[in-house]
Design an enzyme around this catalytic site. Sequence first.
Site, PDB file in Angstrom:
ATOM      1  N   ALA A  21       0.856  -1.190   0.000  1.00 13.54           N
ATOM      2  CA  ALA A  21       0.000   0.000   0.000  1.00 13.54           C
ATOM      3  C   ALA A  21       0.886   1.231   0.000  1.00 13.54           C
ATOM      4  O   ALA A  21       1.614   1.482   0.962  1.00 13.54           O
ATOM      5  CB  ALA A  21      -0.907  -0.005   1.223  1.00 13.54           C
TER       6      ALA A  21
ATOM      7  N   GLU B  39      11.720  -2.187  10.477  1.00  7.39           N
ATOM      8  CA  GLU B  39      13.134  -1.849  10.353  1.00  7.39           C
ATOM      9  C   GLU B  39      13.330  -0.536   9.610  1.00  7.39           C
ATOM     10  O   GLU B  39      14.216   0.255   9.943  1.00  7.39           O
ATOM     11  CB  GLU B  39      13.882  -2.974   9.620  1.00  7.39           C
ATOM     12  CG  GLU B  39      15.383  -2.770   9.519  1.00  7.39           C
ATOM     13  CD  GLU B  39      16.063  -2.800  10.878  1.00  7.39           C
ATOM     14  OE1 GLU B  39      16.542  -1.719  11.303  1.00  7.39           O
ATOM     15  OE2 GLU B  39      16.090  -3.854  11.509  1.00  7.39           O
TER      16      GLU B  39
ATOM     17  N   VAL C  74      13.342   3.622  11.178  1.00  4.88           N
ATOM     18  CA  VAL C  74      14.428   4.374  11.818  1.00  4.88           C
ATOM     19  C   VAL C  74      15.727   4.115  11.069  1.00  4.88           C
ATOM     20  O   VAL C  74      16.117   2.961  10.884  1.00  4.88           O
ATOM     21  CB  VAL C  74      14.615   3.969  13.298  1.00  4.88           C
ATOM     22  CG1 VAL C  74      15.729   4.796  13.939  1.00  4.88           C
ATOM     23  CG2 VAL C  74      13.315   4.130  14.080  1.00  4.88           C
TER      24      VAL C  74
ATOM     25  N   ILE D 190      19.925   1.488   7.707  1.00  4.81           N
ATOM     26  CA  ILE D 190      20.724   1.024   8.850  1.00  4.81           C
ATOM     27  C   ILE D 190      19.915  -0.021   9.635  1.00  4.81           C
ATOM     28  O   ILE D 190      18.799   0.262  10.057  1.00  4.81           O
ATOM     29  CB  ILE D 190      21.083   2.197   9.781  1.00  4.81           C
ATOM     30  CG1 ILE D 190      21.859   3.279   9.029  1.00  4.81           C
ATOM     31  CG2 ILE D 190      21.894   1.706  10.973  1.00  4.81           C
ATOM     32  CD1 ILE D 190      22.099   4.545   9.846  1.00  4.81           C
TER      33      ILE D 190
ATOM     34  N   ASP E 239      10.542  14.657  13.673  1.00  2.00           N
ATOM     35  CA  ASP E 239      10.894  13.386  13.026  1.00  2.00           C
ATOM     36  C   ASP E 239      11.904  12.617  13.876  1.00  2.00           C
ATOM     37  O   ASP E 239      11.762  11.405  14.095  1.00  2.00           O
ATOM     38  CB  ASP E 239      11.465  13.658  11.635  1.00  2.00           C
ATOM     39  CG  ASP E 239      11.957  12.410  10.944  1.00  2.00           C
ATOM     40  OD1 ASP E 239      11.113  11.634  10.480  1.00  2.00           O
ATOM     41  OD2 ASP E 239      13.189  12.211  10.872  1.00  2.00           O
TER      42      ASP E 239
ATOM     43  N   LYS F  17      11.518   8.805  15.912  1.00  2.00           N
ATOM     44  CA  LYS F  17      12.477   7.703  15.792  1.00  2.00           C
ATOM     45  C   LYS F  17      13.096   7.360  17.139  1.00  2.00           C
ATOM     46  O   LYS F  17      13.284   6.181  17.469  1.00  2.00           O
ATOM     47  CB  LYS F  17      13.546   8.074  14.768  1.00  2.00           C
ATOM     48  CG  LYS F  17      12.991   8.244  13.357  1.00  2.00           C
ATOM     49  CD  LYS F  17      14.011   8.850  12.409  1.00  2.00           C
ATOM     50  CE  LYS F  17      13.425   9.053  11.029  1.00  2.00           C
ATOM     51  NZ  LYS F  17      14.366   9.747  10.110  1.00  2.00           N
TER      52      LYS F  17
END
Length: 428
Positions: A11, A130, A133, A137, A202, A206
Amino acid sequence: MSKSPLKIAIAGLGTVGGGTVQLLHDQADLLASRAGRKLTLVGAAALVKPSDLPLDGVPFFTDARVMAKDCDYDVLVELIGGAGGIALDVVKTALERGRSVVTANKAMIAHHGVELARIAEAKGGNMGFEASVGGGIPIIKSLREGLSGNAVGKVMGILNGTCNYILTTMRDSGRDFADVLAEAQALGYAEADPTFDIDGIDTAHKLAILVSLAFAMPIDLEAIACEGIRHVSALDIRYADELGYRIKLLGVASRSEAGVEARVYPAMVPLSFPLAHVSGPFNAIVTEGDFVGRTVLEGRGAGARPTASAVVADLMDLARGRVMPTFGVPVDSLMPLPAASSGAHHSAYYIRLMVKDEPGVFADVAAALRDEKVSMEQIIQRGRAPAETVPVVMTVHETDEASMLRAVARIKALGSVADLQLIRIENL
């Protein structure tokens, strides 16, 4: 291969969604050989079907809610974005159906992650995030699995590529914040409304996720003190260079006997520390575990390909049958921890004053620091300009934040001080 394919519905077909579709197509054989089964796209949803993506034969939906409800899939990949709205609707629908979810949506996880994890546990699905953030990485896997034998005491990092790009460019070019921000917007590194990035929101999203994983506690976004980079000037960056630092927007969380402290703020990072050398749109994350010690992960924090790589890493775990509780432990095992007092935070500080060049100014400033038991380390003052304000820069030794802020309030009240900027120094 004897296993049936992992059926995937996606989506959102923007930058990350498009990158994910492309990766699944281009690396299909590699992924199948590593997973022991094919990863097959069985549905895609967006307002308009992109003509440049390999979607031939894939059922297409203009309403992601319909796809989430009616499509036959094993895992729904949500790449729409936003804390609520359609993104949250499709994720809840998938989880209620007992399906798994993979998402890059840090805002949704920061606001609703515990609720969604509870649904996943109750209905037999799994959640992977995963990509939420650090872009490419693998920090979620690192905290949830690689460091599972450690009590993590601290996690910190550069978590927003837009801010890191702006601060790096300010340093390299000598230009001020507003000019570099406008350039970043023109180049597509910053949004037309950059508030989410430059005010630290933001990064806070995280960091909230990392805090939950690192300390096995429920996500508490409201507990994160947040400060952005609007006030950082080219002058501050030049003085940071002279003093042996780089200014970076950091998300920092630590656990002690006093509780958990989680904050977002611009900080002066010593050149001896790895984060000082992370430039441009890159991210880097540092963890400290009681057995492993310090680890550092660095990489591209955003973009179609790095973020798609992280999305597919979660899909590969599901394809192999490798699953973990969403936050490393079952939801009911997440234990709230007290918040440490912000006033008790200890740090060294950089202070830049713009003062009238007149007798007695420095004595007044020194008295304010003395009365709050704040000890000066060094002072930089050059030149005179009797008709203008001049910069005076000082650093102070570690002190508690409450004392520092009281001293700052007294200094700001001095008629001879036109401006004051305070930046923490991370002596790592």
